[in-house]
Design a protein around this motif. Structure first.
Motif, PDB file in Angstrom:
ATOM      1  N   LEU A   1       0.595  -1.069   0.340  1.00  0.00           N
ATOM      2  CA  LEU A   1      -0.299  -0.218   0.017  1.00  0.00           C
ATOM      3  C   LEU A   1       1.310   1.829   0.265  1.00  0.00           C
ATOM      4  O   LEU A   1       0.757   2.554  -0.602  1.00  0.00           O
ATOM      5  N   TYR A   2       1.858   1.380   0.862  1.00  0.00           N
ATOM      6  CA  TYR A   2       3.136   2.188   1.048  1.00  0.00           C
ATOM      7  C   TYR A   2       3.309   2.354  -0.694  1.00  0.00           C
ATOM      8  O   TYR A   2       3.631   3.609  -1.294  1.00  0.00           O
ATOM      9  N   SER A   3       3.592   1.599  -1.192  1.00  0.00           N
ATOM     10  CA  SER A   3       4.256   1.839  -2.497  1.00  0.00           C
ATOM     11  C   SER A   3       3.336   2.251  -3.584  1.00  0.00           C
ATOM     12  O   SER A   3       3.550   2.862  -4.476  1.00  0.00           O
ATOM     13  N   MET A   4       2.121   1.568  -3.307  1.00  0.00           N
ATOM     14  CA  MET A   4       0.622   2.070  -4.382  1.00  0.00           C
ATOM     15  C   MET A   4       0.966   3.558  -4.014  1.00  0.00           C
ATOM     16  O   MET A   4       0.406   3.963  -5.257  1.00  0.00           O
ATOM     17  N   ALA A   5       0.975   4.179  -3.242  1.00  0.00           N
ATOM     18  CA  ALA A   5       0.723   5.635  -2.890  1.00  0.00           C
ATOM     19  C   ALA A   5       1.957   6.508  -3.544  1.00  0.00           C
ATOM     20  O   ALA A   5       1.294   7.370  -3.555  1.00  0.00           O
ATOM     21  N   PHE A   6       2.760   5.879  -3.143  1.00  0.00           N
ATOM     22  CA  PHE A   6       4.112   6.758  -3.389  1.00  0.00           C
ATOM     23  C   PHE A   6       4.362   6.588  -5.054  1.00  0.00           C
ATOM     24  O   PHE A   6       4.339   7.921  -5.737  1.00  0.00           O
TER      25      PHE A   6
ATOM     26  N   MET B   1       2.956   9.336 -10.106  1.00  0.00           N
ATOM     27  CA  MET B   1       2.260   9.623 -11.800  1.00  0.00           C
ATOM     28  C   MET B   1       1.235  10.579 -11.526  1.00  0.00           C
ATOM     29  O   MET B   1       0.855  10.965 -12.728  1.00  0.00           O
ATOM     30  N   GLY B   2       1.334  11.481 -10.657  1.00  0.00           N
ATOM     31  CA  GLY B   2       0.700  12.619 -10.299  1.00  0.00           C
ATOM     32  C   GLY B   2      -0.774  12.397  -9.635  1.00  0.00           C
ATOM     33  O   GLY B   2      -1.907  13.588 -10.898  1.00  0.00           O
ATOM     34  N   GLN B   3      -1.164  11.529  -9.502  1.00  0.00           N
ATOM     35  CA  GLN B   3      -2.486  11.252  -9.261  1.00  0.00           C
ATOM     36  C   GLN B   3      -2.670  11.570  -8.361  1.00  0.00           C
ATOM     37  O   GLN B   3      -2.639  10.524  -7.141  1.00  0.00           O
ATOM     38  N   PHE B   4      -2.823  12.423  -7.102  1.00  0.00           N
ATOM     39  CA  PHE B   4      -2.506  12.585  -5.981  1.00  0.00           C
ATOM     40  C   PHE B   4      -3.875  12.533  -5.534  1.00  0.00           C
ATOM     41  O   PHE B   4      -4.016  12.348  -4.484  1.00  0.00           O
TER      42      PHE B   4
END
Length: 134
Positions: free
Chosen positions: A83-88, A93-96
């Protein structure tokens, strides 16, 4: 580490250790190759999915990373590395907006474990991501 894998071909942990070593030695392509090969034999090994996803992220193959991280979460939803990797990565990707949702999910999971202090940082990251949404 590769010798250990050769000596113990049925040991998933040896493959995880090799992937870990390769990733942190910046041998990203080789790390991904080791993970993909190992996942044929050990599809339930969540850490192989985490390292495969992380390697894809480093190689900027973002869309290939998410299925690995999602598999890791399905296999072990208490282990938050994916999940941490996905968030970063969503941030990369600019998908804030999506990144903020993931940070909130991490914080919620930590709070459910009684880890309120540990949940503060992901909450702050979610706020920072939301501030980036245009």
């Amino acid at each position: 580490q590769e010798a250990i894998v050769q000596e113990h071909p049925d040991d998933a942990a040896a493959r995880v250790d090799l992937a870990h070593a390769l990733f942190f030695c910046h041998e990203t392509e080789r790390c991904l190759q080791v993970c993909e090969e190992a996942l044929h034999s050990f599809p339930e090994e969540s850490m192989l999915h985490v390292y495969a996803g992380d390697a894809c992220r480093e190689l900027k193959r973002y869309e290939e990373a998410f299925p690995h991280w999602e598999a890791a979460v399905k296999l072990d939803d208490k282990f938050l590395d994916a999940l941490y990797s996905m968030a970063f990565c969503r941030g990369d990707m600019g998908q804030f907006d999506k990144a903020a949702d993931i940070w909130d999910d991490i914080a919620r999971r930590l709070e459910m474990r009684g880890l309120e202090i540990e949940a503060q940082w992901p909450r702050n990251m979610a706020e920072k991501c939301r501030a980036q949404v245009k």
